[in-house]
Design an enzyme around this catalytic site. Structure first.
Site, PDB file in Angstrom:
ATOM      1  N   ALA A   1       0.778  -1.251   0.000  1.00 52.56           N
ATOM      2  CA  ALA A   1       0.000   0.000   0.000  1.00 52.56           C
ATOM      3  C   ALA A   1       0.806   1.296   0.000  1.00 52.56           C
ATOM      4  O   ALA A   1       0.277   2.333  -0.396  1.00 52.56           O
ATOM      5  CB  ALA A   1      -0.961  -0.004   1.185  1.00 52.56           C
ATOM      6  N   ALA A   2       2.052   1.289   0.488  1.00 51.32           N
ATOM      7  CA  ALA A   2       2.801   2.558   0.579  1.00 51.32           C
ATOM      8  C   ALA A   2       3.121   3.096  -0.807  1.00 51.32           C
ATOM      9  O   ALA A   2       3.262   2.304  -1.752  1.00 51.32           O
ATOM     10  CB  ALA A   2       4.085   2.349   1.378  1.00 51.32           C
TER      11      ALA A   2
ATOM     12  N   CYS B   1       4.405   0.149 -12.203  1.00 49.68           N
ATOM     13  CA  CYS B   1       4.723   1.389 -12.922  1.00 49.68           C
ATOM     14  C   CYS B   1       5.995   1.179 -13.747  1.00 49.68           C
ATOM     15  O   CYS B   1       6.925   1.978 -13.700  1.00 49.68           O
ATOM     16  CB  CYS B   1       4.820   2.573 -11.977  1.00 49.68           C
ATOM     17  SG  CYS B   1       5.723   2.242 -10.475  1.00 49.68           S
TER      18      CYS B   1
END
Length: 299
Positions: free
Chosen positions: A105-106, A230
Site C-alpha cells: 500500500a505505501a 509502474c
C-alpha cells in the site's frame, strides 16, 4: 526503450501531476482555482465506473501545485499523483461495505483514492518495508477522518504470507507490486545504485508472482483482483499475468479494453496483447505512466 515515452521519462520538467481532491475536506475555492488554471476532470464521467465522489483534476501542462504540509489533526485538501495510478483503483469498482485488501500500500496514494470512491466495510492496508510503512500511516492520517480510520487496518507483514493468514476474506484485492519503477529508476545519477537495481530487476517477477498467489488466497470466490506496476517491462507485466492464468483454473481474465477507449483523451495506451491488461505509456502532453493494469476474477 521506446521513442517518445523515453524522452518524457528522462525529462522531469515534462512530468505532470494530477490533483486528487479529498472528499473529507472539500474546498470549493480550490476547485474553482483549478478550473481557472485550465485543469479538467479525469474522463469527466465517461468511465463505466467513476463515482462522483472521486474528483481528480488534470492539466495539459507540467503545472505542479505545491504540496501541503502534514499537520497532526488537520486533513489535507488534495493529493498530488501520477493520474495513471488512479486506473487500477477505478478498475477495482469498489462499493460501500466491501472488504478490501491493498497488499503493497505505501506510500498510500491508491489507498486514499480507494476511500474517495466508496466507504469500505473494512480496508486492510499492508506494507512490508518499515520506512514506507511509516509513510503510509502518515498519508492515511493526513487524508482520512478518524471514524473511517477506525475501519482501516494498517499492517507491516510480508505480503506473501497474508493469503495464508486471511484466506478467502476479501471482496477486492489490489496488488500494486514492487517493480522496476521506470520513472525513479531512470532518473538516477548514482551508477552503483543503478547496477544494484538492474540485478534486482531479474528477481522481481518471482516476487510479483508470489504476491499474486498470496492475493488469490486472500480473495473470496467471485472477488476481483487488480494487479498494477509502474514499469514498461513485459517480464513484470504481461508475463507475470500469463504465468498466473496458466497456473490457476479458477482465475479468469476480465476484459478492460473499454477503459482504454474511454480514457484515450487523457492517456496514451500501448498494446499489451491481453484483453485483461492495459499499459499507459508517457506521451507529450499526456505524461502519465508508465502504468500497467490487469484485472482478474476468482470464479
Amino acid at each position: 526503450m521506446l521513442g517518445t515515452e523515453g524522452d518524457v521519462l528522462i525529462s522531469p520538467a515534462c512530468w505532470q501531476y494530477a490533483v486528487l481532491l479529498n472528499r473529507f475536506n472539500y474546498s470549493f475555492e480550490l476547485e474553482k482555482n483549478l478550473h481557472l488554471k485550465g485543469y479538467h476532470t479525469l474522463s469527466q464521467g465517461s468511465l463505466p465506473y467513476h463515482p462522483k465522489s472521486m474528483q481528480c483534476y488534470l492539466s495539459r501542462t507540467p503545472d505542479r501545485m505545491p504540496s501541503e504540509r502534514h499537520q497532526i489533526g488537520n486533513l489535507k485538501k488534495y493529493y498530488l499523483l501520477n493520474a495513471a495510478s488512479l486506473l487500477p483503483v477505478l478498475a477495482l469498482e469498489l462499493r460501500d461495505g466491501e472488504k478490501v485488501l491493498d497488499l503493497c500500500a505505501a506510500p498510500g496514494g491508491k489507498s486514499v483514492a480507494l476511500l474517495q470512491c466508496a466507504d469500505p466495510g473494512y480496508l486492510h492496508c499492508n506494507e512490508y518495508d518499515g520506512l514506507r510503512f511509516r509513510w503510509l500511516k502518515q498519508t492515511l492520517e493526513s487524508f482520512i477522518p478518524q471514524p473511517l480510520v477506525d475501519v482501516i487496518k494498517v499492517s507491516e507483514l510480508d505480503g506473501r504470507d497474508l493469503g495464508d493468514a486471511q484466506p478467502g476474506t476479501f471482496d477486492k484485492v489490489l496488488v500494486d507490486a514492487p517493480c522496476s519503477n521506470d520513472r525513479s529508476w531512470l532518473f538516477s545519477s548514482d551508477s552503483q545504485k543503478a547496477a544494484c537495481r538492474i540485478s534486482q530487476r531479474r528477481n522481481l517477477p518471482v516476487l510479483q508472482i508470489e504476491l499474486l498467489r498470496s492475493a488469490i488466497k486472500a480473495l473470496r470466490p467471485g472477488g476481483l483482483l487488480v494487479y498494477s506496476t509502474c514499469t514498461l517491462s513485459k517480464a513484470e507485466n504481461q508475463d507475470v499475468i500469463s504465468e498466473i492464468l496458466n497456473s490457476y483454473s479458477n482465475i479468469i481474465p476480465v476484459d478492460i479494453k473499454e477503459m482504454a477507449r474511454t480514457c484515450s483523451r487523457d492517456f496514451t495506451f500501448a498494446p499489451t496483447g491481453q484483453e485483461c491488461g492495459l499499459l499507459v505509456i508517457p506521451d507529450k502532453g499526456k505524461a502519465w505512466g508508465p502504468m500497467y493494469i490487469a484485472k482478474l476474477k476468482k470464479s
